[in-house]
Design a protein around this motif. Structure first.
Motif, PDB file in Angstrom:
ATOM      1  N   ARG A 222       0.836  -1.208   0.000  1.00  0.00           N
ATOM      2  CA  ARG A 222       0.000   0.000   0.000  1.00  0.00           C
ATOM      3  C   ARG A 222       0.868   1.254   0.000  1.00  0.00           C
ATOM      4  O   ARG A 222       0.558   2.229  -0.676  1.00  0.00           O
ATOM      5  CB  ARG A 222      -0.919  -0.009   1.212  1.00  0.00           C
ATOM      6  CG  ARG A 222      -2.128  -0.941   1.060  1.00  0.00           C
ATOM      7  CD  ARG A 222      -3.045  -0.841   2.247  1.00  0.00           C
ATOM      8  NE  ARG A 222      -4.188  -1.722   2.101  1.00  0.00           N
ATOM      9  CZ  ARG A 222      -4.773  -2.378   3.094  1.00  0.00           C
ATOM     10  NH1 ARG A 222      -4.277  -2.255   4.331  1.00  0.00           N
ATOM     11  NH2 ARG A 222      -5.818  -3.147   2.877  1.00  0.00           N
TER      12      ARG A 222
ATOM     13  N   THR B 197      -0.949  -1.704  -4.326  1.00  0.00           N
ATOM     14  CA  THR B 197      -2.367  -1.941  -4.083  1.00  0.00           C
ATOM     15  C   THR B 197      -2.937  -0.748  -3.332  1.00  0.00           C
ATOM     16  O   THR B 197      -2.254  -0.125  -2.520  1.00  0.00           O
ATOM     17  CB  THR B 197      -2.574  -3.241  -3.274  1.00  0.00           C
ATOM     18  OG1 THR B 197      -3.969  -3.431  -3.045  1.00  0.00           O
ATOM     19  CG2 THR B 197      -1.863  -3.173  -1.936  1.00  0.00           C
TER      20      THR B 197
ATOM     21  N   PRO C  49      -6.387  -6.176  -1.187  1.00  0.00           N
ATOM     22  CA  PRO C  49      -5.949  -7.219  -2.110  1.00  0.00           C
ATOM     23  C   PRO C  49      -6.246  -8.614  -1.569  1.00  0.00           C
ATOM     24  O   PRO C  49      -6.405  -8.814  -0.359  1.00  0.00           O
ATOM     25  CB  PRO C  49      -4.439  -6.984  -2.211  1.00  0.00           C
ATOM     26  CG  PRO C  49      -4.080  -6.361  -0.895  1.00  0.00           C
ATOM     27  CD  PRO C  49      -5.253  -5.498  -0.531  1.00  0.00           C
TER      28      PRO C  49
ATOM     29  N   ASP D 111      -5.630  -8.107  -8.166  1.00  0.00           N
ATOM     30  CA  ASP D 111      -4.911  -7.508  -7.041  1.00  0.00           C
ATOM     31  C   ASP D 111      -4.633  -8.610  -6.029  1.00  0.00           C
ATOM     32  O   ASP D 111      -5.481  -8.953  -5.202  1.00  0.00           O
ATOM     33  CB  ASP D 111      -5.759  -6.403  -6.420  1.00  0.00           C
ATOM     34  CG  ASP D 111      -4.933  -5.472  -5.533  1.00  0.00           C
ATOM     35  OD1 ASP D 111      -3.710  -5.674  -5.455  1.00  0.00           O
ATOM     36  OD2 ASP D 111      -5.516  -4.552  -4.928  1.00  0.00           O
TER      37      ASP D 111
END
Length: 875
Positions: free
Chosen positions: A527, A532, A536, A561
């Motif tokens: 992140r 992502t 995910p 993802d």
């Protein structure tokens, strides 16, 4: 030097006569030989000799470029010397493997490629001997097993250069180096194996045959046209056909592409990406999936201890030295410090950089901050046995002397260590049973650390019974452990990675994180860097191991993802297989011994140059000297640029076919009423004198704007496409043809020529005819300059990349113009080529030619961009 460097001498390499012959028999050269033979048969010896000279000149040029490309790849060895660990001046040091000599004490650890033949003195290791024996199963080699009267390769106390250590640690004395090793003996008997041509090389060879087919068809189609249309004798028609054939062959196609790839390899090497195969540069350009590790690739791989957690709670650490602020004496913290310092192979020396695995360095720093003794010599003196870190078990253990007892010290992933624990150490240092609520409490703290992006290791220990032989099997040692505590470490993301990830998104490249870390840690880092932005799908190692191969294939296809955490090396291999079977071009990163199969299976295996093992580097296609994900993206960008430049060069080559054929067609279709606008020797001079330098310069063309905004090209897409041929033959080629013929007729008609008038030697129009053919010759060159600028971009405006940004092209054009001046004004070439000096006014007429060609293509590209913008805009 008594022994010489520890390296293998090159034997059976390319011999220059054979290489030169290879340049004389490739498809395009064979066409020229055909043309020369035809010219000799019909008695046109001057032109035939000229064609043979062209063959020799181009073969010499191609040979020189091949050598330069080969040297460029070999020079990469200087960036990646094989390293070896040895004892020098009583201290372990890392040296260049070429400096090893017989008598050195070598240190061999898991993941090392053994650099010399060594007799073991202490320790035991498992060795992959497949390079020498062909057997894939690792063999045990131990200093405690002495063999006599057995073949050398079966001796249990010997290990050999070229093999790899897959487990354990040992020391030994070097007894053979260089060509005196077993590997050197085999190398002396072996012949060099020829590499298969790469996909790009196969495509380029197909292009060469296509050019050959078109050239032969046009040349032999000219014979009946010239015979029946221009009423030439069959001999003269054959002469013209042979000359046309010679002029249309782009002899420099293959060497220029080789040079373009070699240049790209050099550029990538300066950016931290060492490509070990020239053709891999082109493969990088079509990569559409990158499977990346987290530690060291997305992050800095510089672990810092942040906190320790025991049964009494959390203790924050600082890196300023001394005890953690605000802590009280705690037996559990003392135990954490002791386990962290003993179950460790890193080294801390005052005034020097820490050495060892980054995670172990961070654990040792935590031990130091907690007040433990971190001296490596005293640690090794008390060590009785070691179970090296196993990537599948995710554990490492040591058996150490602690007081009058032996103690097992273990560290590893929480999910691996906690199930092996049956007790917990409280604040007073008492061993109390580990209950289910205790396990839940530990697991909750692990998740809390991981959700903050921290990497977590669990520490445990077990005192062994007195007067009992210590266990030498992992299963016996790593059981009934006592949980001591957790160490949380931070490996911050590299600052340049978020932009590289964003570039991948816009370029249509999918990124899949495959890591051995905790799922929450992996998600947190993903992140932070932008891989992502939602929730995910996270597949843990246990879940992944239960899946069948077809289920893994469904996952990577249906889940856009997805993150694989706690993944085993076998899982990486299955993921690479699944993606390749779905038609993706996969780049896979790895650094460990067990990553080698996945690195070999991927289209582009990417090994870590700093933290990676020798085995991983050997199995890879590309090595990152900075271990940086951004370097992969830079390599993909370079691969796309090179592929674009190859296509630009091919358009440039094909665009010349039309203006080369047009003068002959005009002569033949006019039935001889129009004299030949370009002589055969002028055509050959144009082909040799004006094509090579700009073509080389186009291989250095910078990337177009929007290069990383395009989706990856399909794996099966050919290097030549229909729109390229239309642009080359029917647009650029027609433009240059019209301009050159306009110049020819302008000069000829100004002198009073009318169709059918005689222009041969001795006629009053002969001088005007020589000026007219010179005008055609220079008109082709001027149009070619415009073509070179036009093909620099496919859709973008040339202004977006800079009109003068390619200094190599500018230099090539200057060289081309100087050569043209020599052809036109030097008396010797006037005699050979039939050229003559032009008046200044005629030369001024040539100045607009490049701008007309370039401007027309600029307008065409503008209209294409505007049409594409209208299609994208909403109604």
């Amino acid at each position: 030097m008594q022994y010489g460097p520890n390296e293998l001498r090159r034997r059976g390499g390319r011999r220059w006569p054979a290489e030169l012959v290879r340049q004389l028999v490739h498809p395009l050269a064979l066409l020229l030989w055909l043309a020369a033979v035809l010219l000799f048969i019909v008695g046109s010896f001057v032109v035939a000799v000229a064609v043979v000279l062209i063959i020799m000149l181009n073969a010499a040029f191609a040979f020189a470029q091949e050598l330069q490309a080969e040297r460029a790849v070999e020079a990469l060895a200087e960036y990646l010397p094989l390293r070896a660990k040895a004892v020098r001046d009583g201290r372990p040091v890392e040296i260049d493997a070429t400096q090893l000599v017989p008598g050195d004490i070598a240190i061999i650890e898991e993941g090392d490629r053994i650099a010399a033949d060594v007799r073991l003195l202490a320790g035991a290791i498992e060795v992959d001997m497949s390079a020498l024996t062909g057997e894939a199963v690792p063999a045990l080699r131990s200093a405690s097993i002495l063999d006599v009267d057995v073949p050398v390769l079966r001796a249990h106390d010997l290990v050999f250069s070229g093999t790899s250590c897959t487990g354990g640690q040992a020391r030994g004395v070097v007894f053979a180096t260089g060509m005196m090793t077993e590997l050197g003996r085999i190398a002396a008997l072996s012949e060099r194996v020829e590499q298969d041509p790469s996909p790009l090389e196969r495509q380029v060879r197909r292009v060469a045959w296509l050019i050959a087919a078109v050239s032969v068809a046009l040349a032999f189609a000219f014979i009946p046209v010239a015979t029946f249309g221009a009423h030439l004798s069959p001999i003269n028609a054959l002469v013209f056909a042979a000359g046309l054939l010679a002029g249309m062959v782009p002899e420099g196609l293959l060497p220029v592409i080789t040079l373009a790839l070699a240049v790209a390899v050099k550029v990538l090497a300066t950016r931290g990406a060492l490509v070990k195969r020239l053709s891999a540069v082109e493969t990088l350009g079509s990569t559409d999936v990158i499977c990346t590790d987290k530690t060291g690739t997305l992050t800095e791989n510089r672990m810092r201890p942040m906190a320790v957690w025991t049964a009494t709670g959390r203790t924050d650490l600082n890196d300023t030295g001394g005890n953690p602020a605000g802590t009280l004496p705690d037996a559990a913290l003392d135990a954490v410090a002791r386990v962290a310092a003993t179950c460790n192979n890193a080294r801390l020396r005052p005034g020097e950089e820490p050495s060892g695995d980054p995670t172990e360095v961070a654990v040792l720093l935590a031990a130091q901050l907690l007040g433990a003794d971190t001296d490596a010599d005293r640690r090794e003196a008390g060590r009785r046995w070691q179970f090296h870190f196993d990537p599948e078990l995710k554990l490492m253990s040591t058996i150490d002397q602690h007081g009058d007892r032996l103690v097992v010290h273990t560290k590893g992933a929480p999910e691996a260590v906690l199930p092996r624990c049956s007790a917990l150490l409280d604040q007073q240092g008492r061993r109390v049973p580990l209950s289910d609520p205790d396990k839940e409490r530990v697991t909750a703290q692990v998740d809390a650390f991981a959700s903050d992006g921290l990497r977590v290791l669990t520490l445990a220990e077990r005192a062994l019974p007195i007067q009992r032989r210590p266990p030498h099997r992992r299963v016996d040692a790593e059981r009934d452990l006592c949980f001591v505590g957790l160490i949380a470490m931070l490996d911050p993301p590299r600052p340049e990675v978020p932009q590289a990830v964003a570039d991948c998104r816009t370029a249509g490249i999918r990124i899949i994180v495959i890591t051995g870390d905790h799922p929450l840690t992996a998600v947190s880092i993903a992140r932070r860097v932008g891989i992502t932005d939602g929730h995910p799908r996270v597949i843990s190692g246990e879940e992944l191991d239960r899946l069948h191969e077809y289920q893994i294939a469904e996952l990577v296809r249906d889940e856009p993802d997805i993150i694989f955490a706690r993944a085993s090396p076998e899982a990486k291999l299955h993921i690479a297989d699944a993606l390749r079977e779905q038609g993706h071009v996969v780049a896979m990163t790895g650094d460990g011994v067990n990553d080698a199969p996945a690195l070999r299976r991927a289209d582009i295996g990417v090994a870590m140059g700093r933290s990676g093992t020798d085995v991983a580097r050997e199995a890879s296609t590309m090595v990152l000297t900075d271990d940086n994900f951004a370097s992969i993206v830079a390599a993909v960008r370079s691969g796309r640029r090179i592929y674009d430049n190859v296509r630009k060069f091919i358009i440039y080559i094909f665009a010349h076919a039309t203006p080369e054929v047009t003068p002959f067609l005009v002569f033949a279709l006019a039935g001889g009423a129009v004299p030949l606008p370009l002589t055969i020797l002028q055509l050959l001079a144009f082909d040799v004198g004006s094509e090579t330098l700009p073509a080389l310069a186009l291989s250095r063309e910078p990337a177009e704007p929007g290069l990383m905004q395009r989706p990856p090209r399909p794996r099966a897409e050919g290097v030549i496409r229909g729109p390229m041929l239309l642009r080359a033959w029917l647009f650029l080629g027609v433009l240059v043809s019209a301009l050159q013929m306009a110049g020819f007729f302008y000069v000829l008609t100004r002198a009073g020529w009318r169709p059918g008038a005689q222009t041969g030697a001795g006629t009053h129009l002969n001088h005007a005819y020589r000026q007219a053919t010179t005008m055609t010759f220079l008109g082709m060159i001027a149009g070619q300059v415009g073509t070179a600028f036009a093909v620099r971009t496919q859709r973008a405006s040339l202004r977006s990349v800079g009109v003068l940004s390619n200094r190599y092209l500018l230099a090539g054009i200057v060289g081309e113009l100087l050569l043209a001046a020599v052809f036109v004004y030097a008396p010797v070439f006037q005699q050979i080529l039939g050229t003559t000096a032009l008046p200044p006014l005629d030369l001024l007429l040539l100045i607009p030619y490049p701008f007309i060609v370039w401007g027309a293509d600029e307008l065409r590209r503008y209209l294409i961009r505007r049409h594409a913008a209208r299609r994208r805009s909403p109604p």
